[in-house]
Design a protein around this motif. Structure first.
Motif, PDB file in Angstrom:
ATOM      1  N   ASN A  21     -22.959  29.096 107.936  1.00  0.00           N
ATOM      2  CA  ASN A  21     -22.168  29.878 108.894  1.00  0.00           C
ATOM      3  C   ASN A  21     -22.632  29.678 110.328  1.00  0.00           C
ATOM      4  O   ASN A  21     -21.829  29.553 111.234  1.00  0.00           O
ATOM      5  N   ARG A  22     -23.929  29.701 110.509  1.00  0.00           N
ATOM      6  CA  ARG A  22     -24.426  29.671 111.886  1.00  0.00           C
ATOM      7  C   ARG A  22     -24.439  28.263 112.478  1.00  0.00           C
ATOM      8  O   ARG A  22     -24.192  28.079 113.663  1.00  0.00           O
ATOM      9  N   TYR A  23     -24.743  27.256 111.647  1.00  0.00           N
ATOM     10  CA  TYR A  23     -24.929  25.908 112.205  1.00  0.00           C
ATOM     11  C   TYR A  23     -23.868  24.903 111.775  1.00  0.00           C
ATOM     12  O   TYR A  23     -23.719  23.856 112.385  1.00  0.00           O
ATOM     13  N   ASP A  24     -23.201  25.180 110.693  1.00  0.00           N
ATOM     14  CA  ASP A  24     -22.087  24.357 110.236  1.00  0.00           C
ATOM     15  C   ASP A  24     -22.417  22.869 110.178  1.00  0.00           C
ATOM     16  O   ASP A  24     -21.662  22.032 110.684  1.00  0.00           O
ATOM     17  N   LEU A  25     -23.542  22.531 109.580  1.00  0.00           N
ATOM     18  CA  LEU A  25     -23.918  21.136 109.367  1.00  0.00           C
ATOM     19  C   LEU A  25     -24.062  20.896 107.865  1.00  0.00           C
ATOM     20  O   LEU A  25     -24.355  21.834 107.120  1.00  0.00           O
ATOM     21  N   PRO A  26     -23.913  19.637 107.442  1.00  0.00           N
ATOM     22  CA  PRO A  26     -24.277  19.362 106.046  1.00  0.00           C
ATOM     23  C   PRO A  26     -25.762  19.678 105.860  1.00  0.00           C
ATOM     24  O   PRO A  26     -26.532  19.634 106.819  1.00  0.00           O
ATOM     25  N   MET A  27     -26.145  20.026 104.650  1.00  0.00           N
ATOM     26  CA  MET A  27     -27.549  20.369 104.398  1.00  0.00           C
ATOM     27  C   MET A  27     -28.084  19.618 103.188  1.00  0.00           C
ATOM     28  O   MET A  27     -27.325  19.183 102.324  1.00  0.00           O
ATOM     29  N   MET A  28     -29.388  19.495 103.180  1.00  0.00           N
ATOM     30  CA  MET A  28     -30.047  18.967 101.994  1.00  0.00           C
ATOM     31  C   MET A  28     -31.228  19.887 101.711  1.00  0.00           C
ATOM     32  O   MET A  28     -31.986  20.211 102.629  1.00  0.00           O
ATOM     33  N   ILE A  29     -31.361  20.336 100.479  1.00  0.00           N
ATOM     34  CA  ILE A  29     -32.599  21.049 100.131  1.00  0.00           C
ATOM     35  C   ILE A  29     -33.669  19.969 100.028  1.00  0.00           C
ATOM     36  O   ILE A  29     -33.606  19.108  99.140  1.00  0.00           O
ATOM     37  N   THR A  30     -34.619  20.006 100.947  1.00  0.00           N
ATOM     38  CA  THR A  30     -35.636  18.953 100.961  1.00  0.00           C
ATOM     39  C   THR A  30     -36.939  19.395 100.265  1.00  0.00           C
ATOM     40  O   THR A  30     -37.811  18.568 100.045  1.00  0.00           O
ATOM     41  N   GLU A  31     -37.036  20.677  99.955  1.00  0.00           N
ATOM     42  CA  GLU A  31     -38.145  21.163  99.116  1.00  0.00           C
ATOM     43  C   GLU A  31     -37.764  22.477  98.458  1.00  0.00           C
ATOM     44  O   GLU A  31     -37.120  23.322  99.087  1.00  0.00           O
ATOM     45  N   ASN A  32     -38.210  22.641  97.217  1.00  0.00           N
ATOM     46  CA  ASN A  32     -38.112  23.911  96.494  1.00  0.00           C
ATOM     47  C   ASN A  32     -38.866  23.708  95.187  1.00  0.00           C
ATOM     48  O   ASN A  32     -38.668  22.701  94.515  1.00  0.00           O
ATOM     49  N   GLY A  33     -39.749  24.638  94.880  1.00  0.00           N
ATOM     50  CA  GLY A  33     -40.493  24.446  93.637  1.00  0.00           C
ATOM     51  C   GLY A  33     -41.498  25.551  93.408  1.00  0.00           C
ATOM     52  O   GLY A  33     -41.669  26.445  94.245  1.00  0.00           O
ATOM     53  N   LEU A  34     -42.155  25.470  92.281  1.00  0.00           N
ATOM     54  CA  LEU A  34     -43.098  26.518  91.867  1.00  0.00           C
ATOM     55  C   LEU A  34     -44.519  25.956  91.780  1.00  0.00           C
ATOM     56  O   LEU A  34     -44.775  25.008  91.035  1.00  0.00           O
TER      57      LEU A  34
END
Ligand code: BG6
Length: 488
Positions: free
Chosen positions: A378-391
């Motif tokens: 909503n705020r930036y309206d750019l494509p995104m990539m999750i570049t990190e997420n984990g446990l």
């Protein structure tokens, strides 16, 4: 049940890493030292004095690692380059052997149809530049970073499409300049904001160079984003949450995307005498460089309330004094320091009573990743990539030499389902890189805090044979990729 849309056909199912955390070979083939090579040798700074001298020896075993990625069906691999491997002195002479290492790695990935996602900077500025002019504190670094980036753009422009400029600028500036937890080991809020501004300029200049030299590629920063929640609906707390979101997130993201600092936070920093020095021409440079996508590193968000009621009982403070099974230096902020910080008048972080925490005290919040993606879209309206997420977890190697990491599968599954919901909501997501592919050095927590799909048989004291052993989660993620996320 919500009817969920499928993941896009070319969705980049990936995994991520960073040079210092995996490579080892800290002085091999002409590499110069980085600030991390020096910092980890200071007694008491890292868990049991661990360092990345050998790490998981990816420098010598990258072919074996890429083979494991290929067998898994991985579509994308995000990794960072060590600046001091390419320019041992920070600038000047190029170390051809360092460049060749990354070229070989990239070729190996491409050979196996794995899209390389190249990070220019994951926290390891050459020590030479730190010694010469205090690294990110000097404007000289803007040209030196640009020079380094241009070498890579020219060399890899036909092979690498996705580029990340800076990894978690919010994290490395805070931990390095404010909390004495990362190099350069300072606690100086003014210096933090000054250095941060210079990094913004370096980011902008390099992005402009990229658009000149790699017109078909895509570049963006990877930001450590945590959506802020209000502790409750009391308007004072909602206002504090606005402050928290602005101070902890928009402070960087607004600059990346719109070349502007958020007004309220800037005024507050001026009042406190810690605002960065913005010279003529700076804002023009920042506004001239727009990223093509946003990299999002998501681990958890934060909960905020007004700080008139700061520390009422000591019970609800951001987990600061809670004892977890392991201590995470990220969460240790001395109270006396807190009293003088810019947040004092703006908000305070508190623990969220609805969320469980990992053994290191990190909140586990899968819905937060959907909230994050929605807010950012909503705020930036750019494509995104999750570049990190984990446990990060302790893993046990069984007698059969397997790792039954169902807890990691549960964590990742929960987050990926929420990502699918976000895509269904309309979020434009290019890919998802789990942190991490193999186990690796957790900067301050040694080798016992593991994130990988592939276990590395080593510990703090003993490298053993550094054997690679796919965990249960490796096979689970393999099937997620094979089915394009259809049977989560
Ligand atoms: C991110 C970093 O902040 O979190 C990674 O980009 C890091 O490099 C990851 O390893 C997990 O942090 P930690 O402290 O648990 O290793």
């Amino acid at each position: 049940h919500e009817k969920l849309e499928k993941f896009p056909q070319n969705f980049l199912w990936g995994a991520a890493s960073a040079a210092y955390q995996i490579e080892g070979g800290w002085n091999s083939d002409g590499k110069g030292p980085s600030i991390w090579d020096q910092f980890t040798k200071i007694p008491g700074k890292t868990f049991q004095g661990t360092n990345g001298d050998i790490a998981v020896d990816h420098y010598n075993r990258y072919k074996e690692d890429v083979k494991l990625m290929a067998d898994m069906g991985l579509k994308a691999y995000r990794f960072s380059l060590a600046w001091s491997r390419i320019l041992p002195d920070g600038s000047g002479e190029i170390n051809e052997k360092g460049l060749a290492f990354y070229e070989n790695l990239i070729n190996e990935l491409i050979k196996h149809n794995i899209e390389p996602v190249l990070t220019l900077y994951h926290w390891d500025i050459p020590q030479a530049l730190q010694d010469r002019y205090n690294g990110w504190e000097s404007r000289q670094v803007i040209d030196d970073f640009d020079n380094y980036a241009r070498i890579l753009f020219k060399r890899f422009k036909d092979k690498v499409k996705y580029w990340v400029s800076f990894n978690e600028q919010n994290v490395f500036t805070a931990l390095g300049y404010r909390w004495e937890a990362h190099p350069p080991n300072l606690s100086d809020v003014k210096k933090m904001f000054e250095a941060n501004h210079i990094i913004n300029l370096a980011n902008a200049k390099a992005i402009n160079s990229f658009h000149e030299l790699v017109p078909d590629g895509l570049i963006g920063p990877s930001f450590g984003y945590g959506p802020m929640y209000s502790f409750n609906c009391e308007p004072e707390n909602v206002l504090a949450t606005l402050n928290g979101e602005e101070f902890q997130n928009h402070w960087w993201l607004d600059v990346y995307v719109n070349g502007k600092y958020p007004k309220a936070t800037f005024k507050q920093l001026v009042k406190l005498g810690v605002a960065p020095t913005v010279e003529e021409g700076d804002l023009q440079l920042l506004q001239s460089a727009k990223p093509d996508f946003l990299g999002v590193n998501y681990y958890h968000g934060g909960t905020v309330r007004a700080n008139e009621i700061e520390f009422p009982s000591g019970d609800n403070d951001a987990g600061l004094e809670k004892s977890f099974e392991a201590t995470d230096p990220y969460l240790m902020k001395p109270k006396e320091e807190q009293a003088q910080t810019p947040e004092k008048r703006m908000f305070s972080n508190v623990s969220n009573p609805f969320l469980e925490k990992t053994k290191w005290g990190w909140e586990i919040d899968p819905v937060g990743i959907r909230i994050a993606l929605r807010r950012l879209q909503n705020r930036y309206d750019l494509p995104m990539m999750i570049t990190e997420n984990g446990l990060g977890a302790f893993d046990d190697l069984t007698n059969e030499r397997t790792i039954e990491d169902d807890y990691r599968i549960e964590y990742l599954r929960g987050h990926i389902i929420e990502i699918q919901k976000a895509i269904t909501d309309g979020v434009d997501l290019i890919g998802y890189c789990a942190w991490s592919f193999t186990d690796l050095l957790s900067w301050l927590n040694g080798y016992q805090k593991r994130y990988g799909f592939v276990y590395i048989d080593r510990d703090e004291k003993d490298e053993k044979a550094l054997e690679r052993i796919p965990k249960k989660s490796y096979f689970w993620y393999k099937s997620v990729i094979a089915t394009n996320g259809q049977n989560l």
